[in-house]
Design an enzyme around this catalytic site. Sequence first.
Site, mmCIF file in Angstrom:
data_model
loop_
_atom_site.group_PDB
_atom_site.id
_atom_site.type_symbol
_atom_site.label_atom_id
_atom_site.label_comp_id
_atom_site.label_asym_id
_atom_site.label_seq_id
_atom_site.Cartn_x
_atom_site.Cartn_y
_atom_site.Cartn_z
ATOM 1 C CG ASN A 86 -5.535 3.391 3.325
ATOM 2 O OD1 ASN A 86 -6.070 4.267 2.658
ATOM 3 N ND2 ASN A 86 -4.331 3.518 3.874
ATOM 4 C CE LYS A 132 -1.999 2.524 1.433
ATOM 5 N NZ LYS A 132 -0.609 2.061 1.552
ATOM 6 C CG HIS A 163 -1.403 5.412 6.342
ATOM 7 N ND1 HIS A 163 -0.313 5.442 5.504
ATOM 8 C CD2 HIS A 163 -1.923 4.162 6.247
ATOM 9 C CE1 HIS A 163 -0.194 4.260 4.917
ATOM 10 N NE2 HIS A 163 -1.153 3.472 5.348
ATOM 11 C CD GLU A 222 0.972 5.211 2.139
ATOM 12 O OE1 GLU A 222 -0.166 5.626 1.869
ATOM 13 O OE2 GLU A 222 1.292 4.004 2.040
ATOM 14 C CD GLU A 245 -1.249 0.311 8.232
ATOM 15 O OE1 GLU A 245 -1.956 -0.458 7.570
ATOM 16 O OE2 GLU A 245 -1.002 1.478 7.881
ATOM 17 N N GLY A 251 2.908 -1.886 1.343
ATOM 18 C CA GLY A 251 3.035 -1.781 -0.110
ATOM 19 C C GLY A 251 4.289 -2.432 -0.664
ATOM 20 C CB SER A 277 2.352 -6.871 2.421
ATOM 21 O OG SER A 277 3.134 -5.817 1.865
HETATM 22 P P1 PGA Z 1 -0.673 -2.463 1.898
HETATM 23 O O1 PGA Z 1 -0.998 -1.082 2.685
HETATM 24 O O2 PGA Z 1 -1.738 -3.435 2.299
HETATM 25 O O3 PGA Z 1 -0.739 -2.083 0.447
HETATM 26 O O4 PGA Z 1 0.681 -2.884 2.331
HETATM 27 C C1 PGA Z 1 -1.460 -1.109 3.998
HETATM 28 C C2 PGA Z 1 -1.718 0.286 4.474
HETATM 29 O O5 PGA Z 1 -0.997 1.203 4.078
HETATM 30 O O6 PGA Z 1 -2.674 0.534 5.246
#
Ligand code: PGA
Length: 264
Positions: free
Chosen positions: A21, A23, A107, A109, A179, A185, A225
């Site tokens: 992803n 983003k 997601h 976010e 997640e 993140g 992560s």
């Molecule tokens: P990350 O994000 O691997 O940077 O923690 C995962 C995601 O948001 O799908």
Amino acid sequence: MGRKNYLKEVLSVRRPFIAGNWKMNLNRRQAVELAQAVAARAAEFPHADLAVCPPSVYLDAVGQALAGSRVGLGAQNVYHEASGAFTGEVSAAMLVDLGCRYCILGHSERRHILGETDEQINRKLLAALGAGLTPIVCVGELLSEREAGQTAAVIRRQFDGSLAKLSEPQMRGVVIAYEPVWAIGTGKVATPEQAQEVHLDLRKLIEARYNSGTAQAVRIQYGGSVKPSNAAELLSQPDIDGALVGGASLKADDFLGIVAGASN
Ligand code: PGA
């Protein structure tokens, strides 16, 4: 092959699925170069399905860079209507037209920054399935919810709402990504035990609504992560079938290092 993975293969047909992803990162040149770097080495990992999900404006260019490789193209969002006066939105048919096979939905976010609800995510899910996309539906609890002991209840609410109204064949065509919001993140990864517990809960929810065959067929990714150093341990859990990778998917070596972890 370890016993757990042996059982995974014998008891089901769940192939590991690792998706990146990206983003809202990279410019066009960087996106194309990253896609080319992943595509160039994808044949080394025949045991896993791979996908990258660039920003929507780069889907076309990245799709061309992936052409002929085994890396699938995915979008990060979709609108539920088929066409019309919806300024700024993109339909599922448009994504298919660009060569997308996958679409991330719900997601964290989008849930927590853009205010997307389970009901909206469900409408998007039905539109994505209707257009022939494989949706990757994200669920996950906030840190405050985990600390309050509400993880299972939150996952159930998101499963019931976001994944409502699906026929059994439709459910089998969905990928779920667990997640935990506190792990996205942040560099704070869920322990393999914490992740496995929620993945098993999700499988039980699928079994209760459908049957055990469907529960065993649905692929459930972990996200939050994930990096090359922790991927193998997470992916060796019996109910973790892959990873949705954010930050580490922006470097081809790290992304492919995670894919390599899916085979151990
Ligand atoms: P990350 O994000 O691997 O940077 O923690 C995962 C995601 O948001 O799908």
